[in-house]
Design an enzyme around this catalytic site. Sequence first.
Site, PDB file in Angstrom:
ATOM      1  N   ASP A  79       4.638   0.410 -15.039  1.00  8.88           N
ATOM      2  CA  ASP A  79       4.341  -0.796 -14.256  1.00  8.88           C
ATOM      3  C   ASP A  79       2.899  -0.691 -13.763  1.00  8.88           C
ATOM      4  O   ASP A  79       2.584  -1.046 -12.637  1.00  8.88           O
ATOM      5  CB  ASP A  79       5.308  -0.927 -13.072  1.00  8.88           C
ATOM      6  CG  ASP A  79       5.241  -2.320 -12.434  1.00  8.88           C
ATOM      7  OD1 ASP A  79       4.678  -3.243 -13.069  1.00  8.88           O
ATOM      8  OD2 ASP A  79       5.717  -2.486 -11.307  1.00  8.88           O
ATOM      9  N   SER A  86      11.914  -3.443  -2.776  1.00  2.16           N
ATOM     10  CA  SER A  86      11.691  -2.488  -1.690  1.00  2.16           C
ATOM     11  C   SER A  86      10.922  -3.108  -0.531  1.00  2.16           C
ATOM     12  O   SER A  86      10.261  -4.129  -0.681  1.00  2.16           O
ATOM     13  CB  SER A  86      10.907  -1.287  -2.217  1.00  2.16           C
ATOM     14  OG  SER A  86       9.581  -1.660  -2.485  1.00  2.16           O
ATOM     15  N   VAL A  87      11.059  -2.472   0.611  1.00  2.25           N
ATOM     16  CA  VAL A  87      10.275  -2.827   1.791  1.00  2.25           C
ATOM     17  C   VAL A  87       9.505  -1.576   2.184  1.00  2.25           C
ATOM     18  O   VAL A  87      10.062  -0.487   2.166  1.00  2.25           O
ATOM     19  CB  VAL A  87      11.184  -3.254   2.959  1.00  2.25           C
ATOM     20  CG1 VAL A  87      10.362  -3.785   4.116  1.00  2.25           C
ATOM     21  CG2 VAL A  87      12.190  -4.299   2.511  1.00  2.25           C
ATOM     22  N   VAL A  88       8.214  -1.744   2.487  1.00  6.37           N
ATOM     23  CA  VAL A  88       7.415  -0.571   2.836  1.00  6.37           C
ATOM     24  C   VAL A  88       6.935  -0.700   4.289  1.00  6.37           C
ATOM     25  O   VAL A  88       6.427  -1.748   4.686  1.00  6.37           O
ATOM     26  CB  VAL A  88       6.206  -0.410   1.886  1.00  6.37           C
ATOM     27  CG1 VAL A  88       5.388   0.818   2.257  1.00  6.37           C
ATOM     28  CG2 VAL A  88       6.664  -0.333   0.439  1.00  6.37           C
ATOM     29  N   ILE A 144       4.499  -3.137   5.895  1.00  3.83           N
ATOM     30  CA  ILE A 144       3.290  -3.335   5.091  1.00  3.83           C
ATOM     31  C   ILE A 144       3.555  -4.316   3.971  1.00  3.83           C
ATOM     32  O   ILE A 144       2.710  -5.117   3.595  1.00  3.83           O
ATOM     33  CB  ILE A 144       2.816  -2.014   4.433  1.00  3.83           C
ATOM     34  CG1 ILE A 144       2.753  -0.876   5.431  1.00  3.83           C
ATOM     35  CG2 ILE A 144       1.489  -2.209   3.746  1.00  3.83           C
ATOM     36  CD1 ILE A 144       2.550   0.471   4.756  1.00  3.83           C
ATOM     37  N   SER A 145       4.747  -4.224   3.412  1.00  3.09           N
ATOM     38  CA  SER A 145       5.021  -5.045   2.237  1.00  3.09           C
ATOM     39  C   SER A 145       6.520  -5.283   2.079  1.00  3.09           C
ATOM     40  O   SER A 145       7.329  -4.405   2.340  1.00  3.09           O
ATOM     41  CB  SER A 145       4.456  -4.327   1.005  1.00  3.09           C
ATOM     42  OG  SER A 145       5.245  -4.555  -0.127  1.00  3.09           O
TER      43      SER A 145
HETATM   44  P1  ADP Z   1       7.074  -2.526  -4.984  1.00  2.00           P
HETATM   45  O1  ADP Z   1       8.106  -2.031  -5.926  1.00  2.00           O
HETATM   46  O2  ADP Z   1       7.627  -3.409  -3.925  1.00  2.00           O
HETATM   47  O3  ADP Z   1       5.878  -3.100  -5.679  1.00  2.00           O
HETATM   48  P2  ADP Z   1       5.251  -0.464  -4.083  1.00  2.00           P
HETATM   49  O4  ADP Z   1       5.528   1.001  -4.136  1.00  2.00           O
HETATM   50  O5  ADP Z   1       4.263  -0.995  -5.058  1.00  2.00           O
HETATM   51  O6  ADP Z   1       6.641  -1.205  -4.173  1.00  2.00           O
HETATM   52  O7  ADP Z   1       4.787  -0.803  -2.617  1.00  2.00           O
HETATM   53  C1  ADP Z   1       4.496  -2.120  -2.228  1.00  2.00           C
HETATM   54  C2  ADP Z   1       3.192  -2.187  -1.468  1.00  2.00           C
HETATM   55  O8  ADP Z   1       3.247  -1.359  -0.322  1.00  2.00           O
HETATM   56  C3  ADP Z   1       2.025  -1.662  -2.260  1.00  2.00           C
HETATM   57  O9  ADP Z   1       1.439  -2.680  -3.024  1.00  2.00           O
HETATM   58  C4  ADP Z   1       1.087  -1.143  -1.202  1.00  2.00           C
HETATM   59  O10 ADP Z   1       0.295  -2.191  -0.698  1.00  2.00           O
HETATM   60  C5  ADP Z   1       2.032  -0.681  -0.131  1.00  2.00           C
HETATM   61  N1  ADP Z   1       2.259   0.765  -0.251  1.00  2.00           N
HETATM   62  C6  ADP Z   1       3.256   1.395  -0.913  1.00  2.00           C
HETATM   63  N2  ADP Z   1       3.158   2.717  -0.794  1.00  2.00           N
HETATM   64  C7  ADP Z   1       2.072   2.966  -0.025  1.00  2.00           C
HETATM   65  C8  ADP Z   1       1.433   4.148   0.476  1.00  2.00           C
HETATM   66  N3  ADP Z   1       1.907   5.358   0.210  1.00  2.00           N
HETATM   67  N4  ADP Z   1       0.341   3.997   1.237  1.00  2.00           N
HETATM   68  C9  ADP Z   1      -0.146   2.779   1.523  1.00  2.00           C
HETATM   69  N5  ADP Z   1       0.398   1.636   1.094  1.00  2.00           N
HETATM   70  C10 ADP Z   1       1.494   1.709   0.328  1.00  2.00           C
HETATM   71 MN    MN Z   2       4.212  -2.380  -6.600  1.00  2.00          MN
END
Ligand code: ADP
Ligand code: MN
Length: 516
Positions: free
Chosen positions: A405, A265-267, A259-260
């Site tokens: 943040d 991090s990688v999600v 997703i990201s």
């Molecule tokens: P980072 O530290 O990389 O910003 P985030 O926790 O903000 O990490 O996650 C990055 C992106 O992944 C978020 O902007 C969101 O779009 C997606 N994401 C993270 N957690 C979730 C979740 N539980 N459900 C859906 N999307 C998520």
């Molecule tokens: Mn974030």
Amino acid sequence: MDPVGVAAAPPEAGPGPAWRSKCPWGAPNTTSISCSLADVMSEQLAKELQLEEENAAFPEVVAVAEGPFITGENVDTSSDLMLAQMLQMEFDREYDAQLRREEKKINGDSKVSISFENYRKVHPYDSDSSEDEVDWQDTRHDPYRADKPTTTPRKGFIGKGKDITTKHDEVVCGRKNTARMENFAPEFQVGDGIGMDLKLSNQVFNALKQHAYSEERRSARLHEKKEHSTAEKAVDPKTRLLLYKMVNSGMLETITGCISTGKESVVFHAYGGKSATEDKVIPPECAIKVFKTTLNEFKNRDKYIKDDYRFKDRFSKLNPRKIIRMWAEKEMHNLTRMQNAGIPCPQVVILKKHVLVMSFIGQDQVPAPKLKDVTLSSEDMKKAYYQVLNMMQQLYKECNLVHADLSEYNMLWHDGKVWLIDVSQSVEPTHPHGLEFLFRDCRNVSQFFQKAGVAEALNERELFNAVSGFNITADNEVDFQAEIEALEKMNEDHVQNHGKKLSMFSSDGDPPIYDE
Ligand code: ADP
Ligand code: MN
């Protein structure tokens, strides 16, 4: 030919020719001729069905291959590559274990020993220590909850009269030196000096330190290539193995893709599977946040925990790998606090090392849009604003947290409301910079909603007071910020002198709850 064997064979099911089971020489080869067209057809059908079934059961093989796990170009073979890599890793581990056994056998009780260190496949730098195997979620207790901060006496000594002990005391100093060995690179074997109350003289400690650093550089040179190759992939083999195990255990059904990809991090998105324990329900869709194990990325985050007394003890004792796990652990605990307060946020499913699995905010693999990307009616925008204001207050008062943040990037719009995410860096308000972080959050929120046309939106200073319950009257940013810093300083001094935070930081004084 053994006629008994044939006779013992179970009679064929279905309308097979009766002479077959009686014939002592078994079935003649020509039986295929008697196969009807219908049989051929049904065989094909069976194959088709099987294929269909396979495709339904293992779509993830292809999906994963398309994801960031594999860099190979050939999609068809890349999942094989992944499996091969994992097998190789297991093999290497076994090989190393065998080496260790041989080493032990040869050395026996001899005082002089030889080492096969250089022949190992998995270098100590890359391997986990057994204590790393501890799953963090097993610590039910939230270790970040502010207990008693330790006080360091300003005067530089403890005790009275002739029992006085200064920081230069030989024994104290020796123990301190032993403890400081923990700061050496993780692969540097320092033994259990603390367990045996080892006291190192300054001279010995300095020599060891020198050696540790040159070893670290040597090791870095040796593994430069390896590190580089893993950095290219979004997920290193170890993480892949962790994810693979989650799918293998049935906890996750499939990991569909990324997703990201952020700096830290990688999600990934995944479909939830079945839980091993009955009391836990895995959400139908999950988000997997993998905290990056490339150590450099986290350097700029030091400020969030370096000064935090909750971490002082732990921070100095941890190696970089564990510090990264601590971020994941922190996110888990912070999310749990928020969950308990009823703030819309992802629900924690499981934490394994640096991999946090939580419920997915969104639907059908599509993550909910960030507040910055979504177009809302002015009515919804106003609703969102009041909700955010409320959540900030709850976060501060009920969770004893400052997001640190908070912005339109870490707020998702889903199901007609705002969801808060990304809380690994969140701190308690008494953090030495906690109020500054809160002010920054307030500035982001305030500016976003004012720009979005919410006329009711408080400005950042009003918002800060509304959330924290303080009543800072400065009417310009510079003075306001100065007062915030003065408050932080006052609290720090108070913690130093009295071992507890100022009462004005406790949640006794109710901040006014703003509502629609
Ligand atoms: P980072 O530290 O990389 O910003 P985030 O926790 O903000 O990490 O996650 C990055 C992106 O992944 C978020 O902007 C969101 O779009 C997606 N994401 C993270 N957690 C979730 C979740 N539980 N459900 C859906 N999307 C998520
Ligand atoms: Mn974030």
